[in-house]
Design a protein around this motif. Structure first.
Motif, PDB file in Angstrom:
ATOM      1  N   THR A  14       5.439  11.440  -1.245  1.00  0.00           N
ATOM      2  CA  THR A  14       5.374  10.691  -2.492  1.00  0.00           C
ATOM      3  C   THR A  14       5.244   9.188  -2.289  1.00  0.00           C
ATOM      4  O   THR A  14       4.940   8.467  -3.231  1.00  0.00           O
ATOM      5  N   ARG A  15       5.472   8.682  -1.092  1.00  0.00           N
ATOM      6  CA  ARG A  15       5.269   7.245  -0.892  1.00  0.00           C
ATOM      7  C   ARG A  15       3.787   6.916  -0.696  1.00  0.00           C
ATOM      8  O   ARG A  15       3.375   5.771  -0.853  1.00  0.00           O
ATOM      9  N   SER A  16       2.978   7.903  -0.325  1.00  0.00           N
ATOM     10  CA  SER A  16       1.563   7.661  -0.085  1.00  0.00           C
ATOM     11  C   SER A  16       0.830   7.458  -1.404  1.00  0.00           C
ATOM     12  O   SER A  16       1.039   8.194  -2.369  1.00  0.00           O
ATOM     13  N   LEU A  17      -0.062   6.474  -1.438  1.00  0.00           N
ATOM     14  CA  LEU A  17      -0.834   6.203  -2.647  1.00  0.00           C
ATOM     15  C   LEU A  17      -2.070   7.088  -2.764  1.00  0.00           C
ATOM     16  O   LEU A  17      -2.756   7.035  -3.789  1.00  0.00           O
ATOM     17  N   ARG A  18      -2.352   7.884  -1.767  1.00  0.00           N
ATOM     18  CA  ARG A  18      -3.515   8.766  -1.874  1.00  0.00           C
ATOM     19  C   ARG A  18      -3.112  10.165  -2.337  1.00  0.00           C
ATOM     20  O   ARG A  18      -3.955  11.052  -2.438  1.00  0.00           O
TER      21      ARG A  18
ATOM     22  N   PRO B  25      -0.889  13.145   4.058  1.00  0.00           N
ATOM     23  CA  PRO B  25       0.399  13.653   4.544  1.00  0.00           C
ATOM     24  C   PRO B  25       0.352  15.160   4.759  1.00  0.00           C
ATOM     25  O   PRO B  25      -0.216  15.905   3.948  1.00  0.00           O
ATOM     26  N   ASP B  26       0.949  15.606   5.838  1.00  0.00           N
ATOM     27  CA  ASP B  26       0.919  17.032   6.176  1.00  0.00           C
ATOM     28  C   ASP B  26       1.543  17.899   5.090  1.00  0.00           C
ATOM     29  O   ASP B  26       1.130  19.035   4.878  1.00  0.00           O
ATOM     30  N   GLN B  27       2.558  17.356   4.408  1.00  0.00           N
ATOM     31  CA  GLN B  27       3.273  18.151   3.411  1.00  0.00           C
ATOM     32  C   GLN B  27       2.644  18.089   2.020  1.00  0.00           C
ATOM     33  O   GLN B  27       3.210  18.618   1.059  1.00  0.00           O
ATOM     34  N   ALA B  28       1.493  17.443   1.882  1.00  0.00           N
ATOM     35  CA  ALA B  28       0.860  17.320   0.566  1.00  0.00           C
ATOM     36  C   ALA B  28       0.489  18.685   0.000  1.00  0.00           C
ATOM     37  O   ALA B  28       0.306  19.658   0.734  1.00  0.00           O
ATOM     38  N   GLY B  29       0.377  18.747  -1.330  1.00  0.00           N
ATOM     39  CA  GLY B  29       0.071  20.000  -1.994  1.00  0.00           C
ATOM     40  C   GLY B  29      -1.388  20.402  -1.844  1.00  0.00           C
ATOM     41  O   GLY B  29      -2.227  19.623  -1.378  1.00  0.00           O
ATOM     42  N   PRO B  30      -1.730  21.606  -2.271  1.00  0.00           N
ATOM     43  CA  PRO B  30      -3.096  22.118  -2.104  1.00  0.00           C
ATOM     44  C   PRO B  30      -4.137  21.365  -2.933  1.00  0.00           C
ATOM     45  O   PRO B  30      -5.329  21.432  -2.623  1.00  0.00           O
TER      46      PRO B  30
ATOM     47  N   GLY C  10       0.444   7.998  -7.456  1.00  0.00           N
ATOM     48  CA  GLY C  10      -0.101   7.263  -6.321  1.00  0.00           C
ATOM     49  C   GLY C  10      -1.512   6.785  -6.584  1.00  0.00           C
ATOM     50  O   GLY C  10      -1.843   5.619  -6.344  1.00  0.00           O
ATOM     51  N   ARG C  11      -2.370   7.662  -7.094  1.00  0.00           N
ATOM     52  CA  ARG C  11      -3.749   7.278  -7.375  1.00  0.00           C
ATOM     53  C   ARG C  11      -3.843   6.282  -8.527  1.00  0.00           C
ATOM     54  O   ARG C  11      -4.738   5.441  -8.558  1.00  0.00           O
ATOM     55  N   THR C  12      -2.900   6.369  -9.471  1.00  0.00           N
ATOM     56  CA  THR C  12      -2.895   5.415 -10.575  1.00  0.00           C
ATOM     57  C   THR C  12      -2.627   4.006 -10.054  1.00  0.00           C
ATOM     58  O   THR C  12      -3.305   3.047 -10.442  1.00  0.00           O
ATOM     59  N   ILE C  13      -1.659   3.860  -9.173  1.00  0.00           N
ATOM     60  CA  ILE C  13      -1.370   2.549  -8.585  1.00  0.00           C
ATOM     61  C   ILE C  13      -2.543   2.095  -7.723  1.00  0.00           C
ATOM     62  O   ILE C  13      -2.992   0.951  -7.797  1.00  0.00           O
TER      63      ILE C  13
ATOM     64  N   ALA D 206       0.819  -1.204   0.000  1.00  0.00           N
ATOM     65  CA  ALA D 206       0.000   0.000   0.000  1.00  0.00           C
ATOM     66  C   ALA D 206       0.858   1.261   0.000  1.00  0.00           C
ATOM     67  O   ALA D 206       0.455   2.295   0.502  1.00  0.00           O
ATOM     68  N   GLN D 207       2.033   1.165  -0.580  1.00  0.00           N
ATOM     69  CA  GLN D 207       2.910   2.326  -0.729  1.00  0.00           C
ATOM     70  C   GLN D 207       3.647   2.207  -2.056  1.00  0.00           C
ATOM     71  O   GLN D 207       3.589   1.194  -2.732  1.00  0.00           O
ATOM     72  N   ARG D 208       4.349   3.269  -2.424  1.00  0.00           N
ATOM     73  CA  ARG D 208       5.124   3.273  -3.662  1.00  0.00           C
ATOM     74  C   ARG D 208       6.518   3.814  -3.383  1.00  0.00           C
ATOM     75  O   ARG D 208       6.755   4.456  -2.346  1.00  0.00           O
ATOM     76  N   GLN D 209       7.426   3.570  -4.303  1.00  0.00           N
ATOM     77  CA  GLN D 209       8.738   4.173  -4.182  1.00  0.00           C
ATOM     78  C   GLN D 209       9.270   4.479  -5.572  1.00  0.00           C
ATOM     79  O   GLN D 209       8.960   3.778  -6.540  1.00  0.00           O
ATOM     80  N   CYS D 210      10.051   5.541  -5.669  1.00  0.00           N
ATOM     81  CA  CYS D 210      10.651   5.934  -6.934  1.00  0.00           C
ATOM     82  C   CYS D 210      11.901   5.081  -7.154  1.00  0.00           C
ATOM     83  O   CYS D 210      12.790   5.055  -6.310  1.00  0.00           O
ATOM     84  N   VAL D 211      11.946   4.376  -8.290  1.00  0.00           N
ATOM     85  CA  VAL D 211      13.083   3.504  -8.559  1.00  0.00           C
ATOM     86  C   VAL D 211      13.960   4.003  -9.697  1.00  0.00           C
ATOM     87  O   VAL D 211      15.070   3.507  -9.887  1.00  0.00           O
ATOM     88  N   ASP D 212      13.486   4.986 -10.461  1.00  0.00           N
ATOM     89  CA  ASP D 212      14.300   5.545 -11.535  1.00  0.00           C
ATOM     90  C   ASP D 212      13.701   6.874 -11.956  1.00  0.00           C
ATOM     91  O   ASP D 212      12.515   7.143 -11.712  1.00  0.00           O
ATOM     92  N   MET D 213      14.511   7.701 -12.599  1.00  0.00           N
ATOM     93  CA  MET D 213      14.030   9.008 -13.052  1.00  0.00           C
ATOM     94  C   MET D 213      14.910   9.525 -14.171  1.00  0.00           C
ATOM     95  O   MET D 213      16.056   9.110 -14.328  1.00  0.00           O
TER      96      MET D 213
END
Length: 310
Positions: free
Chosen positions: A186-190, A216-221, A195-198, A158-165
């Motif tokens: 960015t690890r949150s799927l919500r 997450p508290d730091q999420a965007g508006p 995140g929402r795609t996964i 129920a989480q994600r991680q960035c593996v390449d960019m």
């Protein structure tokens, strides 16, 4: 507008068992008070009631652990879900303990051993060779967009991680993000288009876990704070095959994401990120380029068409 999604043509996830009598399952996303009942699966036409062979029955039991969710399950619950006889399930579990596939964690409760994760890692080995080239092509096709590859986290479904960019000379500071933001947002799927795609293609039990998490508290508006609206956005992702995010993870950045599907299961998402001032709304060429990159990475993980032929 704070948030939005659009998408096209991705395969919908496997349907959940139809409501009927049986054991209670998790509530439907966005409807905390409702419950779903699992029905015993009827055998396919022409097959024996207990399955078409021992190997098939073993695979059914293994799959049940993944689809039921939760940490441990009893033989009766697995039998109800798979349509197998209780005694058959019990014998498979006992044999699986000896073969180090299952382990007993409590009286009458079993779970998959960590050796199952090793099998998954082996299956994934080399599957993403060439991903960097796909991301660089996406960056070029979108006039310098920032391209990311997110995968389902191996130690949490129920989480994600960035593996390449592929971000050129950009760095996290230029994106206005700290390492703490990467771990908490960015690890949150919500949060975010990727995140929402996964999340859109995960089993319902995992979706419920994510819906129960705080934003997450730091999420965007532009992050989805209402669960009903979030669930509605997931349906759009499944219907249309991509998601658009408007300042979801951080202020000033918009995004487009598309799912990476391997053998019918969600494995991750390709994310294209651009400044809001440059991309107030994702144009068609950005959407199509992102979807093509995800489709290419999906082909990396697809089974060979002739794999089952002699």
């Amino acid at each position: 507008m704070g948030n939005s999604t659009t998408a096209s043509g991705a395969p919908a996830p496997a349907a959940a068992p139809a409501p009927a009598s049986g054991t209670a399952a998790p509530a439907t996303p966005g409807r905390p008070g409702s419950t779903r009942r699992l029905t015993k699966k009827a055998p396919a036409a022409g097959s024996r009631a207990s399955g078409s062979g021992h190997a098939e029955r073993v695979f059914l039991v293994q799959t049940a652990f993944a689809e039921l969710g939760g940490s441990a399950h009893g033989p009766g619950e697995i039998a109800e879900f798979t349509g197998l006889d209780d005694s058959v399930v019990y014998r498979i579990l006992q044999s699986g303990i000896y073969q180090r596939i299952f382990e007993r964690v409590d009286r009458g409760l079993y779970r998959l051993r960590t050796s199952a994760a090793q099998l998954a890692f082996t299956a994934l080995d080399h599957r993403l060779d060439g991903a960097q080239s796909v991301l660089r092509d996406l960056r070029t096709a979108t006039d310098g967009g920032l391209a990311f590859l997110y995968m389902v986290a191996p130690f949490s479904g129920a989480q994600r991680q960035c593996v390449d960019m592929a971000v050129g000379d950009s760095d996290l500071a230029e994106l206005g993000m700290t390492p703490r933001d990467v771990l908490s947002v960015t690890r949150s799927l919500r949060t975010g288009a990727s995140g929402r795609t996964i999340l859109a293609y995960l089993p319902e039990v995992l979706q419920q876990r994510v819906l129960a998490e705080p934003v997450p508290d730091q999420a965007g508006p532009g992050v989805y704070r209402d669960n009903d609206a979030l669930v509605e956005s997931l349906a759009e992702v499944r219907d249309l095959g991509h998601a658009l995010g408007y300042e979801e993870c951080m202020a000033g950045w918009n995004s487009c994401a598309a799912p990476i599907m391997w053998d019918g299961s969600i494995m991750g998402a390709v994310l294209l990120l651009k400044l809001k001032s440059v991309m107030p709304v994702a144009p068609d060429n950005v959407i199509e380029a992102t979807k093509e990159a995800a489709a290419e990475l999906s082909r990396y993980g697809a089974a060979r068409p002739d794999a089952g032929r002699e």
